[in-house]
Write an enzyme that holds these catalytic residues in place. Structure first.
Site: not given
Ligand code: AMP
Length: 190
Positions: A14, A90, A129, A135, A146
């Site tokens: 993404k 999400r 990654r 991270r 996840r």
């Molecule tokens: P990402 O960078 O999109 O992989 O997001 C990393 C983490 O941030 C996720 O595993 C969630 O814990 C939190 N997160 C990001 N976007 C959302 C969302 N739309 N709703 C809930 N948690 C989120």
């Protein structure tokens, strides 16, 4: 005005594809994950709460995310030219909130680009990654939770957007450029 949701499991590409979409279509990028990581870095109250969920691979509660997103839309005039939503929505309640927020701004989601990638490849990509990202959630145990959270809470959105006739399936394996070409073809046909 284009409002694109880029949708897919963790590791589906993404972020990478969002960068290319921005370059070509000039959309405003909102990655909720990036916004949350900035909150954590700045030690804000939201960041402290979010950190507890992110480090376990769980979703941050919907109300917090929806308020945060509304704040980003309100603070940035450029969002009126069109947005790429990366990592949001999400959950079904988030998708419903997004629909309402955009309707209030006289606009809507134009399309949902769904990057579909085999599970094994997702794990491989995220572990790779993890070697460079720093991270807290790119380690095997958190990656597994996840992906489990993705299947349980996020995949129902695919049907939600199929019903709205907005879902566009993209095969998310192969070269970054070839995947982007398929995405651009969908966007150009909107
Ligand atoms: P990402 O960078 O999109 O992989 O997001 C990393 C983490 O941030 C996720 O595993 C969630 O814990 C939190 N997160 C990001 N976007 C959302 C969302 N739309 N709703 C809930 N948690 C989120």
């Amino acid at each position: 005005m284009l409002n694109i949701v880029i949708f897919g499991a963790p590791g589906s590409g993404k972020g990478t594809q969002s960068e290319k979409i921005i370059e070509k279509y000039g959309l405003f990028h909102i990655s909720t994950g990036d916004v949350l990581r900035a909150e954590i870095k700045n030690g804000t109250e939201l960041g402290q709460i979010a950190d507890r969920y992110i480090s376990k691979g769980q979703l941050v509660p919907d109300e917090l995310i929806v308020d945060m997103l509304a704040g980003v839309l309100d603070r940035n005039e450029e969002t009126k030219k069109g947005v790429i939503f990366d990592g949001f929505p999400r959950t079904i309640p988030q998708a419903e909130a997004l629909k309402k927020m955009l309707a209030e701004r006289d606009t809507e989601v134009s399309a949902v680009i769904g990057l579909e990638v085999e599970e094994e490849e997702l794990v491989d990509r995220l572990l790779k990654r993890g070697q460079v990202s720093g991270r807290s959630d790119d380690n095997l145990e958190t990656i597994k939770s996840r992906l489990e959270v993705y299947h349980r809470q996020t995949t129902p959105l695919k049907d939600f957007y199929i019903q709205e006739q907005k879902y566009r399936k993209i095969h998310g394996s192969g070269s970054v450029d070839a995947i982007f070409d398929s995405i651009a073809e969908e966007i150009d046909n909107l």
